[in-house]
Design a protein around this motif. Structure first.
Motif, PDB file in Angstrom:
ATOM      1  N   MET A 307     -12.497   3.185  25.421  1.00 43.15           N
ATOM      2  CA  MET A 307     -12.707   1.742  25.411  1.00 43.15           C
ATOM      3  C   MET A 307     -12.938   1.190  26.817  1.00 43.15           C
ATOM      4  SD  MET A 307      -9.851   0.396  22.707  1.00 43.15           S
ATOM      5  CE  MET A 307     -10.174  -1.316  23.113  1.00 43.15           C
ATOM      6  N   GLN A 308     -12.233   1.755  27.782  1.00 45.04           N
ATOM      7  CA  GLN A 308     -12.273   1.230  29.147  1.00 45.04           C
ATOM      8  C   GLN A 308     -12.302   2.404  30.116  1.00 45.04           C
ATOM      9  OE1 GLN A 308      -8.882  -1.249  30.097  1.00 45.04           O
ATOM     10  NE2 GLN A 308      -9.988  -2.436  31.625  1.00 45.04           N
ATOM     11  N   ASN A 309     -13.127   2.320  31.140  1.00 48.23           N
ATOM     12  CA  ASN A 309     -13.192   3.396  32.121  1.00 48.23           C
ATOM     13  C   ASN A 309     -11.812   3.634  32.715  1.00 48.23           C
ATOM     14  OD1 ASN A 309     -13.666   4.509  35.050  1.00 48.23           O
ATOM     15  ND2 ASN A 309     -15.536   4.937  33.883  1.00 48.23           N
ATOM     16  N   TYR A 310     -11.459   4.905  32.850  1.00 46.69           N
ATOM     17  CA  TYR A 310     -10.097   5.231  33.283  1.00 46.69           C
ATOM     18  C   TYR A 310      -9.720   4.615  34.630  1.00 46.69           C
ATOM     19  CZ  TYR A 310     -11.846   8.808  36.558  1.00 46.69           C
ATOM     20  OH  TYR A 310     -12.473   9.456  37.597  1.00 46.69           O
ATOM     21  N   THR A 311     -10.720   4.374  35.480  1.00 44.78           N
ATOM     22  CA  THR A 311     -10.430   3.795  36.800  1.00 44.78           C
ATOM     23  C   THR A 311     -10.012   2.334  36.711  1.00 44.78           C
ATOM     24  OG1 THR A 311     -12.749   3.209  37.113  1.00 44.78           O
ATOM     25  CG2 THR A 311     -12.036   5.365  37.942  1.00 44.78           C
ATOM     26  N   GLN A 312     -10.287   1.692  35.559  1.00 44.75           N
ATOM     27  CA  GLN A 312      -9.984   0.268  35.394  1.00 44.75           C
ATOM     28  C   GLN A 312      -8.801   0.009  34.469  1.00 44.75           C
ATOM     29  OE1 GLN A 312     -13.724  -1.038  33.849  1.00 44.75           O
ATOM     30  NE2 GLN A 312     -14.728  -1.121  35.860  1.00 44.75           N
ATOM     31  N   LEU A 313      -8.174   1.072  33.977  1.00 41.95           N
ATOM     32  CA  LEU A 313      -7.077   0.905  33.023  1.00 41.95           C
ATOM     33  C   LEU A 313      -5.860   0.249  33.672  1.00 41.95           C
ATOM     34  CD1 LEU A 313      -7.132   4.262  31.006  1.00 41.95           C
ATOM     35  CD2 LEU A 313      -7.484   1.977  30.071  1.00 41.95           C
ATOM     36  N   SER A 314      -5.152  -0.540  32.883  1.00 34.57           N
ATOM     37  CA  SER A 314      -3.888  -1.134  33.334  1.00 34.57           C
ATOM     38  C   SER A 314      -2.801  -0.063  33.287  1.00 34.57           C
ATOM     39  CB  SER A 314      -3.518  -2.294  32.407  1.00 34.57           C
ATOM     40  OG  SER A 314      -2.144  -2.554  32.448  1.00 34.57           O
TER      41      SER A 314
END
Length: 498
Positions: A307-314
């Motif tokens: 769903m979201q690039n791993y570099t941008q995960l919370s």
């Protein structure tokens, strides 16, 4: 194994362990089924790990390959689970690894592992209670209800006492005193809610996956920012090996972190004595709950990193924030609710596990026998439940325990090592025992369990080892000053049929 009544390695036979469970004043009610055990297992395993660790590990250590880290950690647990299943079905007595060690390795090793489990479960309960408090305060903030800062806990600026964590532990203590079957019913309802939330994440998230987020699935290896002194992993201090982030070895580094997400399946074994048909149902409960949770963990990690690039995960609320980034914040609220509800059962089952270990040690005389009397009506070990519940409630209320969470990891892995060793020893010393479930490929599977557990332990900071060592030294003092002289096994001597 030694049968000398003065030896700290004297063993207690399986037959005597089972006979002790039949004493009316010290007997627990048998009310649990394989379904109850599986629900307990899923209830305690699915908690902080799946709701928090997924994003942190993906962003900092393994990328989309976090799914493989969950598989690796699951394999370590599966090897241990096969050993636990043999013991729990052969020695259906409260106490889990403590009881298994007493029957195979000896009294002193059993004391050490019991002392270790008391710390592991107590600390785990307190840590999860504090985490639960944080989720509930977040939900309260959403509806504009706020606790005074002083009652929000020491992790909050101006906070001194975590009222919510304190009250939660006391309420769960009362539930456990009333009866383990009631606990099972409450757990079943909460687990249904929790698993539903996890399935919502998986199914809804499938519609928001972008395939480019999986590229590369195993990011290029990067050297970790090496710790120094006691902050460094023990493996680095001993062998000079520096763990890496990302890459193939990063998967194994991540596995030592996400292992926390699996902690708890061994708690199922502590309820062996309260199971109607332990020889059949304990293996089903232990292995079944582990398989279910591993599948859910892998699916969630694949969905979130898609769903979201791993570099941008919370790193604090990865599941909720991934949906917010996809423009669906309502799912974030559902996930927060599921996390808050789910952590309730984690606390309760960890507290259940601790009281059963304490109860078993007390019944053997290694701790005061006062604590081994069961409630005349509810047939629960109410005295240790109340004592430990009050202590843990106070600890959860006043203490910030984030740094001590790694002690839970090392305590669990140490228990895995002892149980696997016990399977090998008991196969040699008591080949005549009826084993309704047999660990396959002995001694290979137990040896693999020991090796993989030790490897994950070596990846923990040296500081964790120091704290663990201090707790063990204190335990040895207690054993030699009290336990050894008051042991029922020691008092009965060589002539008793132990």
């Amino acid at each position: 194994m030694s049968t000398d009544s003065n030896s700290p390695f004297r063993t207690k036979s399986v037959e005597q362990s089972i006979r002790d469970t039949e004493e009316p004043e010290h007997a627990l009610r048998k009310s649990l089924s394989a379904w109850d055990l599986t629900v307990f297992g899923v209830g305690v395993i699915i908690g902080t790990g799946i709701f928090v660790l997924t994003g942190k590990v993906a962003k900092e250590t393994a990328g989309p390959a976090t799914a493989l880290a969950f598989v690796a950690a699951g394999v370590v647990c599966a090897l241990a689970a096969l050993c636990y299943a043999e013991f729990a079905s052969t020695v259906p007595v409260a106490g889990s690894a403590y009881t298994f060690s007493y029957a195979s390795i000896g009294e002193l090793p059993a004391w050490i592992i019991g002392w270790d489990l008391v710390l592991e479960f107590a600390l785990g309960t307190a840590v999860v209670a504090v985490g639960w408090s944080g989720y509930v305060r977040s939900l309260m903030d959403n509806v504009d209800v706020h606790l005074p800062a002083a009652l929000q806990g020491p992790d909050v600026p101006g906070g001194h006492f975590d009222l919510l964590a304190f009250v939660l532990v006391l309420v769960l203590t009362a539930v456990l005193v009333v009866g383990v079957k009631l606990s099972a019913r409450i757990t079943a309802v909460v687990v249904a809610i929790k698993v539903t939330v996890v399935l919502i994440v998986i199914i809804a998230g499938l519609f928001f996956i972008t395939s480019s987020n999986y590229e590369p699935f195993i990011p290029k290896a990067q050297p970790q920012k090496g710790g120094s002194g006691l902050d460094a992993p023990l493996v680095q201090l001993i062998f000079g090996y520096e763990p890496t982030n990302f890459g193939v070895m990063g998967i194994f580094t991540a596995a030592s972190v996400v292992f926390f997400a699996f902690i708890g399946f061994d708690v199922v074994a502590t309820a062996a004595e309260e199971t109607k048909l332990p020889q059949r149902d304990m293996p089903r409960g232990i292995i079944g709950s582990l398989i279910i949770c591993t599948v859910l963990y892998v699916a969630v990690s694949l969905v979130v990193t898609g769903m979201q690039n791993y570099t941008q995960l919370s790193t604090s609320a990865p599941l909720a924030d991934a949906f917010k980034s996809a423009g669906h914040p309502v799912y974030g609220g559902i996930i927060s609710f599921g996390a808050a509800v789910g952590l309730t059962t984690v606390c309760m089952i960890l507290l259940l596990g601790q009281t059963r270990v304490f109860f078993a040690m007390s019944r053997d005389g290694l701790l005061p026998r006062f604590f081994s009397r069961t409630h005349p009506k509810f047939r629960t070990p109410y005295r240790p439940t109340i004592l430990l519940g009050v202590i843990i409630a106070i600890v959860a209320g006043f203490t910030s325990i984030n740094e001590l969470a790694t002690l839970v990891n090392i305590g669990t892995l140490f228990a895995f090592v002892v149980v696997a060793l016990g399977v090998i020893i008991l196969r040699r010393t008591r080949p005549d025992l009826h084993r309704s479930f047999r660990t396959p490929l002995v001694p290979l599977v137990p040896i693999l369990s020991i090796a993989t557990s030790v490897w994950l332990m070596l990846n923990l900071p040296a500081e964790t080892w120091v704290r663990f060592g201090i707790w063990m030294v204190v335990g040895l003092f207690v054993y030699f000053l009290y336990g050894r002289h008051n042991s029922r096994l020691g008092r009965l001597g060589q002539d008793a049929k132990y």
